[in-house]
Each structure stands twice: as structure tokens, then as C-alpha cells.
Design a protein around this motif. Structure first.
Motif, PDB file in Angstrom:
ATOM      1  N   THR A  88       7.573  -2.112   2.860  1.00 43.06           N
ATOM      2  CA  THR A  88       8.713  -1.260   2.513  1.00 43.06           C
ATOM      3  C   THR A  88       8.567  -0.718   1.090  1.00 43.06           C
ATOM      4  O   THR A  88       8.857   0.462   0.833  1.00 43.06           O
ATOM      5  CB  THR A  88      10.033  -2.049   2.659  1.00 43.06           C
ATOM      6  OG1 THR A  88      10.106  -2.572   3.976  1.00 43.06           O
ATOM      7  CG2 THR A  88      11.235  -1.190   2.371  1.00 43.06           C
ATOM      8  N   LEU A  89       8.096  -1.553   0.176  1.00 39.77           N
ATOM      9  CA  LEU A  89       7.855  -1.106  -1.186  1.00 39.77           C
ATOM     10  C   LEU A  89       6.811   0.020  -1.202  1.00 39.77           C
ATOM     11  O   LEU A  89       6.984   1.027  -1.889  1.00 39.77           O
ATOM     12  CB  LEU A  89       7.400  -2.275  -2.051  1.00 39.77           C
ATOM     13  CG  LEU A  89       6.996  -1.930  -3.482  1.00 39.77           C
ATOM     14  CD1 LEU A  89       8.228  -1.523  -4.282  1.00 39.77           C
ATOM     15  CD2 LEU A  89       6.286  -3.102  -4.118  1.00 39.77           C
ATOM     16  N   THR A 103      -1.785   8.717  -9.223  1.00 37.85           N
ATOM     17  CA  THR A 103      -2.524   8.378 -10.443  1.00 37.85           C
ATOM     18  C   THR A 103      -3.730   7.541 -10.066  1.00 37.85           C
ATOM     19  O   THR A 103      -3.704   6.769  -9.109  1.00 37.85           O
ATOM     20  CB  THR A 103      -1.636   7.601 -11.431  1.00 37.85           C
ATOM     21  OG1 THR A 103      -1.167   6.413 -10.813  1.00 37.85           O
ATOM     22  CG2 THR A 103      -0.486   8.442 -11.926  1.00 37.85           C
ATOM     23  N   THR A 104      -4.786   7.667 -10.823  1.00 42.22           N
ATOM     24  CA  THR A 104      -6.015   6.939 -10.501  1.00 42.22           C
ATOM     25  C   THR A 104      -6.077   5.652 -11.287  1.00 42.22           C
ATOM     26  O   THR A 104      -5.740   5.593 -12.478  1.00 42.22           O
ATOM     27  CB  THR A 104      -7.250   7.797 -10.826  1.00 42.22           C
ATOM     28  OG1 THR A 104      -7.217   8.179 -12.189  1.00 42.22           O
ATOM     29  CG2 THR A 104      -7.311   9.015  -9.917  1.00 42.22           C
ATOM     30  N   VAL A 105      -6.509   4.610 -10.620  1.00 39.72           N
ATOM     31  CA  VAL A 105      -6.696   3.309 -11.252  1.00 39.72           C
ATOM     32  C   VAL A 105      -8.094   3.279 -11.877  1.00 39.72           C
ATOM     33  O   VAL A 105      -8.275   2.901 -13.034  1.00 39.72           O
ATOM     34  CB  VAL A 105      -6.508   2.172 -10.230  1.00 39.72           C
ATOM     35  CG1 VAL A 105      -6.753   0.829 -10.868  1.00 39.72           C
ATOM     36  CG2 VAL A 105      -5.144   2.236  -9.615  1.00 39.72           C
ATOM     37  N   THR A 106      -9.083   3.636 -11.108  1.00 41.62           N
ATOM     38  CA  THR A 106     -10.463   3.765 -11.579  1.00 41.62           C
ATOM     39  C   THR A 106     -10.957   5.131 -11.135  1.00 41.62           C
ATOM     40  O   THR A 106     -10.197   5.919 -10.567  1.00 41.62           O
ATOM     41  CB  THR A 106     -11.362   2.646 -10.998  1.00 41.62           C
ATOM     42  OG1 THR A 106     -11.361   2.755  -9.583  1.00 41.62           O
ATOM     43  CG2 THR A 106     -10.907   1.276 -11.435  1.00 41.62           C
ATOM     44  N   THR A 111      -3.766   5.020  -6.936  1.00 38.35           N
ATOM     45  CA  THR A 111      -2.898   3.836  -6.818  1.00 38.35           C
ATOM     46  C   THR A 111      -2.396   3.669  -5.391  1.00 38.35           C
ATOM     47  O   THR A 111      -2.313   2.547  -4.886  1.00 38.35           O
ATOM     48  CB  THR A 111      -1.702   3.964  -7.779  1.00 38.35           C
ATOM     49  OG1 THR A 111      -2.192   4.241  -9.083  1.00 38.35           O
ATOM     50  CG2 THR A 111      -0.881   2.706  -7.812  1.00 38.35           C
ATOM     51  N   GLY A 112      -2.065   4.742  -4.716  1.00 35.11           N
ATOM     52  CA  GLY A 112      -1.572   4.678  -3.338  1.00 35.11           C
ATOM     53  C   GLY A 112      -2.592   4.061  -2.399  1.00 35.11           C
ATOM     54  O   GLY A 112      -2.253   3.236  -1.541  1.00 35.11           O
ATOM     55  N   LEU A 113      -3.864   4.444  -2.568  1.00 37.79           N
ATOM     56  CA  LEU A 113      -4.910   3.861  -1.720  1.00 37.79           C
ATOM     57  C   LEU A 113      -5.109   2.389  -2.031  1.00 37.79           C
ATOM     58  O   LEU A 113      -5.299   1.568  -1.132  1.00 37.79           O
ATOM     59  CB  LEU A 113      -6.222   4.636  -1.899  1.00 37.79           C
ATOM     60  CG  LEU A 113      -7.401   4.167  -1.054  1.00 37.79           C
ATOM     61  CD1 LEU A 113      -7.055   4.276   0.432  1.00 37.79           C
ATOM     62  CD2 LEU A 113      -8.644   4.969  -1.384  1.00 37.79           C
ATOM     63  N   LEU A 114      -5.042   2.037  -3.322  1.00 40.51           N
ATOM     64  CA  LEU A 114      -5.179   0.619  -3.695  1.00 40.51           C
ATOM     65  C   LEU A 114      -4.044  -0.208  -3.100  1.00 40.51           C
ATOM     66  O   LEU A 114      -4.272  -1.298  -2.554  1.00 40.51           O
ATOM     67  CB  LEU A 114      -5.197   0.488  -5.215  1.00 40.51           C
ATOM     68  CG  LEU A 114      -5.325  -0.939  -5.749  1.00 40.51           C
ATOM     69  CD1 LEU A 114      -6.683  -1.516  -5.367  1.00 40.51           C
ATOM     70  CD2 LEU A 114      -5.114  -0.983  -7.240  1.00 40.51           C
ATOM     71  N   LEU A 115      -2.823   0.312  -3.188  1.00 39.18           N
ATOM     72  CA  LEU A 115      -1.679  -0.415  -2.601  1.00 39.18           C
ATOM     73  C   LEU A 115      -1.795  -0.500  -1.086  1.00 39.18           C
ATOM     74  O   LEU A 115      -1.406  -1.506  -0.474  1.00 39.18           O
ATOM     75  CB  LEU A 115      -0.366   0.248  -3.000  1.00 39.18           C
ATOM     76  CG  LEU A 115       0.026   0.137  -4.474  1.00 39.18           C
ATOM     77  CD1 LEU A 115       1.296   0.929  -4.738  1.00 39.18           C
ATOM     78  CD2 LEU A 115       0.188  -1.305  -4.888  1.00 39.18           C
TER      79      LEU A 115
END
Length: 160
Positions: A88-89, A103-106, A111-115
Motif C-alpha cells: 500500500t505504501l 529520482t535515481t538511487v544509483t 527509487t520506484g524500481l528499487l521499492l
């Protein structure tokens, strides 16, 4: 000629006298009058032997089942809310914070793909949490109830 049940002509009305109600086939039952030829009464049944009360109440009457239900309910809620809460988050962030999710983490990893990739480990965490609480909270209570019910069944079999 055939019979017409819905004939258009009226049938003559025959007056039927009211019949009096039939008398009952047998006279009403009443208690037999006391007879002087049988002055004795059958002996009273013997008093049953007092039963020993068990030192513990029977299985259905104690609070262990309520404790087991509440522990199992707590276990389900924690595991379900862990997995569904994270999902849900993720959905809320995807819908209402698209700038954060892009936003990119690396280099090249938003960030969306990482989550999204973290959902699988979070689901595994929920399963491990479910197993851990089952072993620690629910299984000991269920084992205690199972042993108690086996003892109650053996005691009931011995009494018979």
C-alpha cells in the motif's frame, strides 16, 4: 359426454345439517384410584454416587481456546499488515509522489524500481514473521490444548 368442472350452471344447494362433534373413541385418562390390594410403593432409586470433580475444568470451558484464538488473530494481523502495508505504501508513493519515485538511487536505478524489487524480500519477511510468531506464541498454546484434550479423553474413557 365429459365432465366439466367449471360448469356455467349453478348446482343446487343442499342444506347439510350440522353434525354434532364425534365423541372421543376412548374415555379421558385419569389416575387410577388407590387400590387397597397394592399398598406398597416401589423402592426409591438409589442415590447416585457423587462424582469426583476434576481438578481442572473440561476443555471447552477454559480460556485456553480464547487465548489461542487471540494469539492466532494477532499473528495473522501482523503478517498481513506487514506485506499489505508495504504494498500500500508503494502504491501511494506511486500515485502521489511521482517525482520521488523517479529520482535515481544509483546510475539508472530509480527509487520506484528499487521499492518494487524490495516487495519480494518484504513478503519473505512477512512469511518469516508469521512462522516465528507461530512457533513462539501459537504452537505452544495449541500443543498444551492438544495434550489437555488427550488427557480429558483418557479420563473420560476410564470413567466409562
Amino acid at each position: 359426454m365429459s365432465y366439466d368442472p367449471y360448469a356455467s350452471y349453478p348446482y343446487p344447494q343442499h342444506p347439510h345439517p350440522q353434525h354434532p362433534p364425534y365423541p372421543p373413541p376412548y374415555p379421558p385418562r385419569t389416575a387410577p384410584p388407590p387400590s387397597p390390594t397394592y399398598p406398597w410403593r416401589p423402592p426409591a432409586p438409589p442415590e447416585p454416587e457423587p462424582r469426583r470433580t476434576p481438578s481442572h475444568p473440561p476443555l471447552g470451558h477454559h480460556s485456553d481456546l480464547r487465548i489461542l484464538r487471540s494469539a492466532y488473530r494477532w499473528q495473522r494481523r501482523v503478517a498481513t499488515l506487514t506485506a499489505l502495508g508495504y504494498f500500500t505504501l508503494f502504491l501511494i508513493l506511486s500515485a502521489f509522489a511521482p517525482s520521488f519515485m523517479t529520482t535515481t538511487v544509483t546510475d539508472g536505478l530509480p527509487t520506484g524500481l528499487l521499492l518494487a524489487l524490495l516487495q519480494l524480500p518484504v513478503t519473505w519477511l512477512a512469511i518469516l514473521l508469521y512462522e516465528h510468531t507461530a512457533r513462539g506464541l501459537v504452537d505452544p498454546i495449541a500443543d498444551r490444548i492438544r495434550k489437555q484434550s488427550e488427557l480429558d479423553a483418557k479420563r473420560a474413557a476410564v470413567r466409562r
